[in-house]
Write an enzyme that holds these catalytic residues in place. Structure first.
Site, PDB file in Angstrom:
ATOM      1  N   ASP A  39       0.417 -17.700  -3.655  1.00  0.00           N
ATOM      2  CA  ASP A  39       1.176 -16.661  -4.369  1.00  0.00           C
ATOM      3  C   ASP A  39       0.259 -15.948  -5.358  1.00  0.00           C
ATOM      4  O   ASP A  39       0.406 -16.076  -6.567  1.00  0.00           O
ATOM      5  CB  ASP A  39       2.376 -17.284  -5.088  1.00  0.00           C
ATOM      6  CG  ASP A  39       3.254 -16.205  -5.729  1.00  0.00           C
ATOM      7  OD1 ASP A  39       3.194 -15.042  -5.258  1.00  0.00           O
ATOM      8  OD2 ASP A  39       3.970 -16.511  -6.699  1.00  0.00           O
ATOM      9  N   HIS A  80       1.426  -9.141  -2.986  1.00  0.00           N
ATOM     10  CA  HIS A  80       0.421  -8.070  -2.997  1.00  0.00           C
ATOM     11  C   HIS A  80       1.121  -6.713  -2.991  1.00  0.00           C
ATOM     12  O   HIS A  80       1.800  -6.353  -2.028  1.00  0.00           O
ATOM     13  CB  HIS A  80      -0.456  -8.218  -1.749  1.00  0.00           C
ATOM     14  CG  HIS A  80      -1.510  -7.179  -1.617  1.00  0.00           C
ATOM     15  ND1 HIS A  80      -2.692  -7.211  -2.318  1.00  0.00           N
ATOM     16  CD2 HIS A  80      -1.563  -6.053  -0.869  1.00  0.00           C
ATOM     17  CE1 HIS A  80      -3.433  -6.169  -2.003  1.00  0.00           C
ATOM     18  NE2 HIS A  80      -2.762  -5.440  -1.125  1.00  0.00           N
ATOM     19  N   ASP A  84       0.853  -1.197   0.000  1.00  0.00           N
ATOM     20  CA  ASP A  84       0.000   0.000   0.000  1.00  0.00           C
ATOM     21  C   ASP A  84       0.885   1.243   0.000  1.00  0.00           C
ATOM     22  O   ASP A  84       2.109   1.149   0.055  1.00  0.00           O
ATOM     23  CB  ASP A  84      -0.945  -0.008   1.211  1.00  0.00           C
ATOM     24  CG  ASP A  84      -0.213  -0.077   2.541  1.00  0.00           C
ATOM     25  OD1 ASP A  84       0.869  -0.694   2.591  1.00  0.00           O
ATOM     26  OD2 ASP A  84      -0.693   0.481   3.537  1.00  0.00           O
ATOM     27  N   GLU A 117       1.758 -10.483   1.135  1.00  0.00           N
ATOM     28  CA  GLU A 117       2.181  -9.103   0.938  1.00  0.00           C
ATOM     29  C   GLU A 117       3.701  -9.024   1.069  1.00  0.00           C
ATOM     30  O   GLU A 117       4.362  -9.973   1.503  1.00  0.00           O
ATOM     31  CB  GLU A 117       1.492  -8.180   1.955  1.00  0.00           C
ATOM     32  CG  GLU A 117       1.665  -6.708   1.617  1.00  0.00           C
ATOM     33  CD  GLU A 117       0.540  -5.812   2.120  1.00  0.00           C
ATOM     34  OE1 GLU A 117      -0.448  -6.319   2.679  1.00  0.00           O
ATOM     35  OE2 GLU A 117       0.657  -4.577   1.938  1.00  0.00           O
TER      36      GLU A 117
END
Ligand code: 9MR
Length: 846
Positions: free
Chosen positions: A704, A656, A340, A713
């Site tokens: 994965d 991620h 993020d 992540e």
């Protein structure tokens, strides 16, 4: 874990069954989509105002304008689709795109936070395909929405869809990972003179023969397995293989047992030299506030993120959440936390601390070698690259401190964003969240550590850090219970922590080491954490940081009363982790029945404790524990895969991330080599994991898939122990143990005055051979400098001082003593006797 549901946003369940894959025989239930065939009308489908519908060749088509930014800037959809909780649905559609494009198809909640029950992001082609997915509805909902998000393209294109279908009664999607051969090895390399272990999954209960073959297929070693019973972390019956007595270097070895042959691996000296650098290079590409130079990271260049250039709202002048504060701060820079775009002080804290410790270890550990070039913009300056990289984050942490000394917990987007999204394209409002005691103490700790480490290179930066650390400490003492809210999780993670006594302890330890001040000494000695058994299932993580203080007190020179007990307690911790590792048939120092979020980092952090025990004691069993533990990360595990991108035959590569989102947008890269995946997480909080891994046994709770943010992540605090450990292993070369030096050194600082000090060093040759020519090396804690010396030629690089023989005292005969001395220039803070002094590269006793 609802906090993140909003982003499922984007968490594409990417493993679509394209036509041709096993058909979904889910057609039992009634069709839920009113008019998915578009034979005569588009009703009741709707579109955003920038689109129009056209019925063409029996399909619903639309011309999508160019120049939009987000997928949700252009949508077609249909409302009021009923979902029944725990019912499994088959969702399918046919689509074309001209030119081909990624389209997003979601079955979702019709209002904010638009929770997605199935999320797909297929790359749609000009000729078209049928896409089929199954999902189990977690809710009863009378009015779900089916939408196709088709915005975000710079250029216009045309999208057509047909045969949109949603039917209940589908058989649940059974996911079976491809775990390859049942013999599990470290797929990267074993050190020639290191331990070599493997695990075999088998039904057999009696010992089995095994064979080690070289790349030509010739058997070079053989033996029998050790049955280990049923392993609780995988549910498998397993045997282990110890082939450590084979020491010959080579590539392409395989192990065979029970009729199965492992993936190939190497036995190789210096096999970890690249990983050591790649695991650290990871941080440059996580940088916020600076363009990533494609010349330095081919394929990874991108514009600077969050520098107040539209569509970014930027980090240079950031307001607080409404009602939280009335000022704005420049909090640009730092590293993005993970996949993020948030930046969180408590997680930045442990990450930068571990990176700085990796450097500080090179000053204090007998086997440690300099870290080397990271190929970053600052490479070539007078500062080691690892410190330049750490400074990028530390500067950001300093900016998060407000004038009263308290530190904001985090800064991130107002709302969760979708994937993919390059940092510079994030259009969300950025907000500072309240200050917290934990964040304030993270700054106190890291700034205190930075103050001593940066002192030889930049005295002003060191002083700035020391002042910030002291100010933060005072502020935290005045506000000891300002806790980050567990519900402040919209647009970013909460990183809430109800217990901050460990943050106090860590900060006090760093402040004490740097300053030597009585206040911190008293605090440490009075803290119950100072003597507590802190060696829990996991030694440390972002919310449990006492061990960061304990490890530094043990390894960074200081004069704390009772320091030898502190060192002994680290060794006791290592004994605990080593016992877990020895008992584990997959050889990892983690024995949880249920694996935690970021389990790979827990394994690695426990290995840091063992590695530190080796640095302290030189006892090989701890080092060999670390060498064995890394096998798990690199392939000796139930899934038979490496968790580090680019390392091992089968490795994680779809972590991620909003910008390494190759599986969602082929123009974007996968994560760079050396990126660690979080790893198995029994709680499987994300929808991809929930769809695929329900009922998983610990080691199997991993996929994965870019959508699995709970298992897959990447983060700055997971690569930090990866990087620390790979440096430790790289330092072991081919595994040969270096004999300690036949020397005894006494280092005595006889006196000091405001600007300087004087030190005498005696060197005794305790061996049986003459030393003919010598170089003595030690490191200062901080910015101390040699002024002038006698009876040797003195020089200094950073904090590391060298005294080289004069011609007249070049030879030190067995039993002979040489005395040298120097006057030094003081630097603020403590000036302890070094723990490590080497003569011609080998550690002397003191
Ligand atoms: O690593 C964090 C883990 O320990 C927590 O259990 C989890 C839930 O709060 O959050 C993890 O951190 C995520 C953070 O909140 C947002 N950025 C990505 C982090 C890794 O998944």
């Amino acid at each position: 874990m609802l906090r993140r549901i909003g982003i499922l946003a984007v968490a594409a369940i990417a493993t679509a069954c394209l036509t041709g894959a096993p058909p979904v025989t889910a057609d039992e239930g009634p069709e839920q989509i009113p008019n998915g065939t578009f034979d005569t009308t588009a009703d009741p489908w709707w579109h955003t105002s920038n689109l129009d519908f056209e019925l063409s060749g029996g399909r619903l088509c639309t011309n999508v304008p160019g120049g939009t930014v987000n997928p949700w800037d252009a949508i077609i959809g249909v409302n009021d689709i009923p979902l029944v909780k725990d019912e499994t649905y088959a969702f399918s559609f046919f689509a074309t795109a001209d030119p081909s494009k990624v389209a997003r198809a979601y079955v979702q909640l019709p209002t904010d936070p638009y929770t997605q029950y199935v999320a797909a992001a297929p790359e749609v082609s000009v000729s078209g395909n049928t896409y089929s997915y199954t999902f189990t509805s977690p809710v009863d909902l009378p009015n779900a929405q089916v939408v196709f998000q088709i915005g975000g393209s710079a250029t216009p294109w045309r999208f057509c869809v047909d045969n949109v279908s949603l039917k209940g009664g589908a058989p649940p999607d059974v996911y079976k990972p491809d775990t390859g051969p049942r013999v599990r090895v470290n797929q990267v390399a074993y050190l020639p003179k290191g331990p070599k272990n493997a695990t075999v999954v088998t039904d057999a209960t009696a010992a089995l023969p095994w064979q080690l073959k070289n790349s030509a297929g010739t058997v070079v070693a053989h033996g029998t397995t050790t049955p280990r019973g049923v392993d609780a972390s995988s549910g498998q019956n397993v045997h282990s293989i110890d082939f450590g007595s084979y020491v010959k270097a080579g590539t392409g070895y395989t192990l065979t047992a029970d009729g199965e042959t492992s993936r190939p691996f190497d036995i190789k000296p210096d096999a970890y030299a690249d990983l050591k650098l790649d695991a650290l290079k990871f941080y440059y590409t996580q940088r916020s506030g600076i363009a990533i130079d494609d010349a330095l990271r081919p394929g990874y260049g991108r514009p600077a993120g969050h520098v107040d250039v539209a569509p970014n709202q930027g980090d240079k002048n950031v307001p607080c959440q409404p009602g939280v504060c009335d000022y704005r701060l420049d909090v640009s820079g730092g590293w993005y936390d993970a996949g993020d775009h948030g930046k969180y002080v408590v997680n930045g804290g442990i990450s930068v601390a571990q990176i700085m410790s990796e450097f500080e270890r090179t000053k204090n550990a007998p086997t440690a070698k300099p870290i080397g070039s990271l190929n970053i913009p600052e490479s070539g300056d007078a500062v080691p690259d690892v410190l330049d990289e750490a400074r990028w984050e530390q500067e950001f942490l300093l900016k998060m401190q407000r004038s009263d000394g308290m530190v904001h917990h985090k800064i991130h987007d107002e709302n969760w964003t979708g994937l993919p999204l390059l940092p510079n394209l994030d259009p969300q409002k950025r907000e500072l969240h309240p200050v917290s005691t934990a964040a304030t103490l993270n700054l106190a700790a890291t700034a205190a550590q930075a103050a001593r480490i940066f002192a030889p290179y930049d005295a002003a930066f060191a002083a700035k850090n020391l002042a910030a650390a002291k100010k933060a400490w005072t502020a935290a003492k005045a506000n000891p219970n300002m806790l980050a809210s567990a519900s402040d999780g919209v647009g970013g993670g909460t990183y809430d922590d109800a217990k901050v006594s460990d943050e106090f302890y860590w900060a006090a330890a760093e402040l004490y080491i740097t300053t030597g001040d009585k206040e911190f000494e008293n605090y440490l000695l009075a803290s119950p954490l100072h003597t507590a058994d802190i060696w829990n299932t996991g030694a440390m993580d972002w919310g449990n940081v006492a061990a960061l203080g304990r490890l530094d007190l043990a390894t960074v020179p200081n004069a704390l009363p009772g320091r030898s007990e502190v060192r002994a307690s680290v060794v006791a911790g290592a004994d605990k982790y080593l016992a877990k590792l020895t008992a584990h048939p997959y050889g990892l120092p983690y024995d949880a029945a249920s694996y935690d979020w970021g389990s790979n980092s827990i394994v690695l952090n426990n290995m840091v404790v063992m590695a530190t025990a080796y640095d302290i004691t030189g006892d090989l069993k701890y080092r060999d524990g670390v060498l064995q533990g890394v096998d798990y990360i690199l392939g000796r595990n139930a899934l038979n895969q490496s968790y580090v991108t680019g390392y091992g035959e089968v490795a994680s590569k779809n972590q991620h991330s909003r910008w390494y989102a190759h599986s969602l947008d082929t123009s974007l890269p996968n994560p760079p080599r050396g990126t660690l995946a979080g790893g198995p997480n029994s709680s499987i909080q994300d929808p991809v994991a929930q769809a695929k891994l329900r009922g998983c046994v610990a080691q199997f709770c991993y996929i994965d898939d870019i959508g699995s943010w709970a298992t897959n992540e990447l983060t700055i605090n997971w690569n930090s122990p990866m990087s620390w450990i790979s440096a430790f292993i790289a330092d072991q070369g081919d595994g040969t143990v270096k004999a300690p030096g036949a020397c005894k050194v006494t280092y005595t600082t006889h006196g000091s005055w405001p600007t300087g000090f004087t030190t005498q060093i005696t060197i005794v040759n305790t061996g049986t051979k003459a030393v003919d020519g010598w170089k003595l090396k030690w490191s200062f804690l901080g910015g101390q400098k040699i002024d002038h010396g006698w009876s040797a030629n003195f020089s200094q690089e950073g904090a590391t001082a060298t005294a080289e023989n004069e011609t007249w005292n070049k030879t030190i005969r067995p039993g002979q003593t040489v005395v040298i001395g120097y006057n030094g220039v003081s630097s603020p803070g403590a000036n302890p006797t070094p723990d490590l002094i080497t003569l011609n590269g080998a550690a002397c006793s003191s």
